[in-house]
Design a protein around this motif. Sequence first.
Motif, PDB file in Angstrom:
ATOM      1  N   ARG A 119      59.552 -71.024  23.016  1.00 55.43           N
ATOM      2  CA  ARG A 119      60.939 -70.760  23.338  1.00 55.43           C
ATOM      3  C   ARG A 119      61.800 -71.505  22.346  1.00 55.43           C
ATOM      4  NH1 ARG A 119      63.855 -71.828  29.063  1.00 55.43           N
ATOM      5  NH2 ARG A 119      63.058 -73.917  28.786  1.00 55.43           N
ATOM      6  N   GLY A 207      68.024 -74.216  30.607  1.00 51.63           N
ATOM      7  CA  GLY A 207      66.991 -73.226  30.922  1.00 51.63           C
ATOM      8  C   GLY A 207      65.812 -73.816  31.672  1.00 51.63           C
ATOM      9  N   GLY A 214      59.788 -80.063  35.736  1.00 49.02           N
ATOM     10  CA  GLY A 214      59.925 -80.509  34.343  1.00 49.02           C
ATOM     11  C   GLY A 214      59.279 -79.502  33.415  1.00 49.02           C
ATOM     12  N   ASP A 215      58.903 -79.976  32.239  1.00 50.10           N
ATOM     13  CA  ASP A 215      58.257 -79.101  31.255  1.00 50.10           C
ATOM     14  C   ASP A 215      56.758 -79.040  31.577  1.00 50.10           C
ATOM     15  OD1 ASP A 215      58.783 -78.184  28.007  1.00 50.10           O
ATOM     16  OD2 ASP A 215      56.742 -78.425  28.752  1.00 50.10           O
ATOM     17  N   ALA A 216      56.300 -77.865  31.985  1.00 48.61           N
ATOM     18  CA  ALA A 216      54.910 -77.728  32.450  1.00 48.61           C
ATOM     19  C   ALA A 216      53.923 -78.092  31.340  1.00 48.61           C
ATOM     20  CB  ALA A 216      54.666 -76.316  32.951  1.00 48.61           C
ATOM     21  N   GLY A 217      54.186 -77.617  30.116  1.00 51.05           N
ATOM     22  CA  GLY A 217      53.278 -77.907  29.001  1.00 51.05           C
ATOM     23  C   GLY A 217      53.199 -79.409  28.743  1.00 51.05           C
TER      24      GLY A 217
HETATM   25  N1  URA Z   1      59.461 -74.160  31.090  1.00 51.92           N
HETATM   26  C1  URA Z   1      59.048 -75.304  31.702  1.00 51.92           C
HETATM   27  O1  URA Z   1      57.995 -75.831  31.374  1.00 51.92           O
HETATM   28  N2  URA Z   1      59.818 -75.829  32.675  1.00 51.92           N
HETATM   29  C2  URA Z   1      60.974 -75.278  33.078  1.00 51.92           C
HETATM   30  O2  URA Z   1      61.615 -75.803  33.995  1.00 51.92           O
HETATM   31  C3  URA Z   1      61.395 -74.098  32.420  1.00 51.92           C
HETATM   32  C4  URA Z   1      60.624 -73.557  31.447  1.00 51.92           C
END
Ligand code: URA
Length: 224
Positions: A119, A207, A214-217
């Motif tokens: 993204r 976004g 949070g940010d899953a990755g």
């Molecule tokens: N991707 C993520 O990892 N977390 C979000 O909250 C949104 C997009």
Amino acid sequence: MEETCYKNSQRKGSAMNGVTVIDHPLVQHKLTIMRRKETSTGSFRRLLREISTLLCYEVTRDLELTMATIETPMQTMESPILEGKKLVFVSILRAGNGLLEGMLELVPSARVSHIGMYRDHDTLQPVEYYFKAPEALDERLMIVVDPMLATGNSSIAAIHKLKERGATNIRFLCLLAAPEGIKNFQEAHPDVKIYTASIDSHLNEKGYIMPGLGDAGDRMYGTK
Ligand code: URA
């Protein structure tokens, strides 16, 4: 201390408007632990693998069966087996891989497709950098996985790509979905059913899903 009840509106593997919220207590319990900011990378990854087997169980619950003639040690019988060509699990990189692992434990014979999407942090638009898929997509059920349905841009683009390659039978599985992402996704792909463990409140200005996790990755790979 004020107790918040788990909302009934979130409950039930109800297929409302093409979205199934998987409300199994084990899924919800594990998700709560994953959301906590103090949950370690190792625990997050383990929980994601565990939860993905439970989600996989639900997303495959209505697969077609056919009868096969087999020999048990005792006698011949007609017994059900999955019909048709092998399933394809489609991981949207990189976070999709966190869901993939547990799903493959449950369906080891599944084929796997990887779609590399990141993204762009300024435009929030998806940029494709990798695509690999098996043959005969038109004859297979594709289950596309990405833990977070946020804006929906990456999953929408990934599914456009699969459709270009002939796929017609597609489901989308995520852990969390934002209402805005669901709306965008359904406008682009009204034929694709969404399965999620939760529909959260909203997207923030960057976004991110709120309250989300949070940010899953970053959380699964410890990159932040
Ligand atoms: N991707 C993520 O990892 N977390 C979000 O909250 C949104 C997009």
